[in-house]
Write an enzyme that holds these catalytic residues in place. Sequence first.
Site, PDB file in Angstrom:
ATOM      1  N   SER A 138     -25.979  43.076  14.823  1.00 41.16           N
ATOM      2  CA  SER A 138     -26.767  42.606  15.957  1.00 41.16           C
ATOM      3  C   SER A 138     -28.028  43.449  16.052  1.00 41.16           C
ATOM      4  CB  SER A 138     -25.967  42.755  17.260  1.00 41.16           C
ATOM      5  OG  SER A 138     -26.779  42.513  18.400  1.00 41.16           O
ATOM      6  N   TYR A 151     -20.193  47.129  23.136  1.00 38.07           N
ATOM      7  CA  TYR A 151     -20.660  46.185  22.115  1.00 38.07           C
ATOM      8  C   TYR A 151     -21.725  46.824  21.232  1.00 38.07           C
ATOM      9  CZ  TYR A 151     -22.589  41.897  20.075  1.00 38.07           C
ATOM     10  OH  TYR A 151     -23.032  40.936  19.199  1.00 38.07           O
TER      11      TYR A 151
END
Length: 250
Positions: A138, A151
């Site tokens: 990401s 995350y």
Amino acid sequence: MDFHNSVVLITGGASGIGEATTRYFVSLGAYVVVADQDTERGQKLAEEYRGKIDFYQADVGSEDQVKSLFDFIRQKHGVLDVLHNNAAYSLSKTLWDTTAEEWDKVMYVNLRGYFLCAKYALDLLKKSRHGAIVCTASELGVVGCVESLAYNASKGGVLQFVKSLALELAEFGIRVNAVCPAGTVTPAFVRDMSRTGDYDRECRELVAEYPLGRLGMPDDIAKAVAFLASEDASFITGTHLMVDGGFTAH
């Protein structure tokens, strides 16, 4: 890019980025095994592409289930050409709001799952003439932001996992890379961006930070994954490709 006669495993392949990548690989001639916990969506996808997709229900953090998944691939195909480690668990919480159990769940899927799939894929990837692993990381593995601590940490870990694994597997001719998407319109993204009750406003604020002026679409990421998995990227390993609309170029 030609994936005819190639066998591709996509974890989390029944929805979002995984679903788009599944469809794209099939369009390039691949046979795809979709591993996901969503049986309804997975079976529907397999029925739509009967003869080109197999669905296998699996929790990628469970070692026993991952072993069974690769036993299935071994018995049916005897080889694996591409592993797309894509299954992920998203959590939008601060340090003080995140419980230990939530932290562990994020790491269980996003890191343990990637580790287990790579570990049990190795023997099958060695049998390929051009084995490749592509992990979905990401932009948030590269930059920080608030309310996404677990995350972000997990996706930063994915990038280090990719670098180290690429060095370990180079002797076998197996390449390992990652894609780093920006905000991409998937069911998980819509859920996370709707948490304040104003999805449209949240999206406008996010898009304002992207030089290309739009959100990512699952197909954008699928094409980047296929490139990194293909022979067109045969001299690329141990790195990550930003698919972020220019966000990290600031």
